[in-house]
Design an enzyme around this catalytic site. Sequence first.
Site, mmCIF file in Angstrom:
data_model
loop_
_atom_site.group_PDB
_atom_site.id
_atom_site.type_symbol
_atom_site.label_atom_id
_atom_site.label_comp_id
_atom_site.label_asym_id
_atom_site.label_seq_id
_atom_site.Cartn_x
_atom_site.Cartn_y
_atom_site.Cartn_z
ATOM 1 N N ASP A 259 51.966 34.420 41.622
ATOM 2 C CA ASP A 259 50.689 33.697 41.697
ATOM 3 C C ASP A 259 49.533 34.625 41.343
ATOM 4 O O ASP A 259 48.424 34.468 41.834
ATOM 5 C CB ASP A 259 50.484 33.097 43.098
ATOM 6 C CG ASP A 259 50.454 34.171 44.183
ATOM 7 O OD1 ASP A 259 49.874 33.914 45.239
ATOM 8 O OD2 ASP A 259 51.013 35.274 43.957
ATOM 9 N N ASP B 232 44.017 36.080 42.184
ATOM 10 C CA ASP B 232 45.131 35.828 43.099
ATOM 11 C C ASP B 232 44.882 34.502 43.807
ATOM 12 O O ASP B 232 43.759 34.223 44.254
ATOM 13 C CB ASP B 232 45.214 36.971 44.119
ATOM 14 C CG ASP B 232 46.562 36.986 44.823
ATOM 15 O OD1 ASP B 232 47.466 36.287 44.351
ATOM 16 O OD2 ASP B 232 46.692 37.676 45.845
ATOM 17 N N LEU B 233 45.909 33.648 43.882
ATOM 18 C CA LEU B 233 45.776 32.371 44.584
ATOM 19 C C LEU B 233 45.823 32.614 46.085
ATOM 20 O O LEU B 233 46.747 33.252 46.595
ATOM 21 C CB LEU B 233 46.899 31.418 44.176
ATOM 22 C CG LEU B 233 46.999 31.076 42.687
ATOM 23 C CD1 LEU B 233 48.052 29.999 42.476
ATOM 24 C CD2 LEU B 233 45.667 30.590 42.168
#
Length: 453
Positions: free
Chosen positions: A372, A329-330
């Site tokens: 994302d 996950d960003l």
Amino acid sequence: MKVFRRIRDRGISIRILNIAALCLAVILSVFLFLVVSKTNEYYENSSETTQDMIRARESANDVTKASDYLTEQIRSFAVTGERQYLDDYFNEVNVSMRREKALEALDRISDNTTALNALENAISESKALEKQEYYAARMTIEAFGYSVSDYPEVIREYELTAEDQQLTAENKKKKAVELLFNDKYQEKKEAISSNTKNCLGTLLDELDRLQKDAMEKLRKYVFLEHLLAGILAVTILLVVLVTSILIITPVSKAVALIRDEKDIPVKGAYEMRFLAKTYNLIYNTHVQSKKQLSFEANHDKLTGIYNRRGYDFLLKNTDLETSALMLIDLDKFKEINDRYGHEMGDKVLKKTADAIFSSFRSDDYVCRIGGDEFAVIMLHLGPSLIDLVKMKYEMMSKKLADGSDGIPPITISSGVAFGEYRIGASAWFKNADRALYAAKEAGRNTIRFHKFS
């Protein structure tokens, strides 16, 4: 029917009209046969050329796979010290020899010197990288206290420097691993990848050119086929209406087959055989187009990696018990979109996908499962290689933290779950998601492992 009655009333023989229509049908059939034969010839030539180029690209990909496999085995040996990894490494070098075989195959298939030179350069870089790998292997052997005499002669020929010889066993292990993950090693790996991509790009350009030439020729003949087939269909209809039911029955059956999206058997009346050939050619072309659309449906348009649909398909066809799942996950991606705009956000997503893809084996599956959110399905990977997974995470983080390319640096949080006995896809995902949640709870920019954190 009124037309036929008027012709009959005026004394014109319907039989003569039928013979005339039949003669016209025969003439049209001959022309259609010639056109179909020519179309088939171009189609077969185009198909054969495409298959050759596909095999050539597979050969180029084999170099990348072999290089990645060697890297994976030597790194695994350096991390764990298990002899099997080194044996697998030398089995690839001396027995499987995929790199050499790929070059021979490409030389047989294609006469594109640019592609051949690029592949030769990739193999040369891969061969040059072996020296660094052999040295790291020698250092690993001594670090674990193994007898050097039990290992291949090419390893025994390498002597550690006086400085390295003085290192403790633990420091030797660390340095051996560092040699296989440092910038110099990565530069050579990127050089191999770059040359392979150049080879693939050249082959793709050549395939595109050949296909455009073939499609231009096919388009003309298919148009002519349609024209002749249309005239022939009208002529056959006249013959059917005036003479017999021999054409009506095959036509009815053909309609049913078309509705079921099946090939029409090439049998029955002379005219129907040619109609069947024409339809089958168009239908098979349509099937190929559907396959291409299927590829696009399973891949993310922005990044080129598998999308959520592709991810779900892969889960159904993967041995979960022997694989590992990494969720990525960003961190604070929304802030980048808000500050720099969605165009820059897309660039960050592309860079992230490239960083993930280049950090894993070509046999692993990289997917974008959300805005994302990314996932990596790592095949045949168990808890014994947890340190290797951590290093891959660090490689990705390092690439994403580098903002020299004008793209804002970003951090990632990751959760990993290893396969378990009789585990299902849902439970597997939840385990990785729990690990990802733990990473976020720990302040983000870190990695956590389910049951191993």
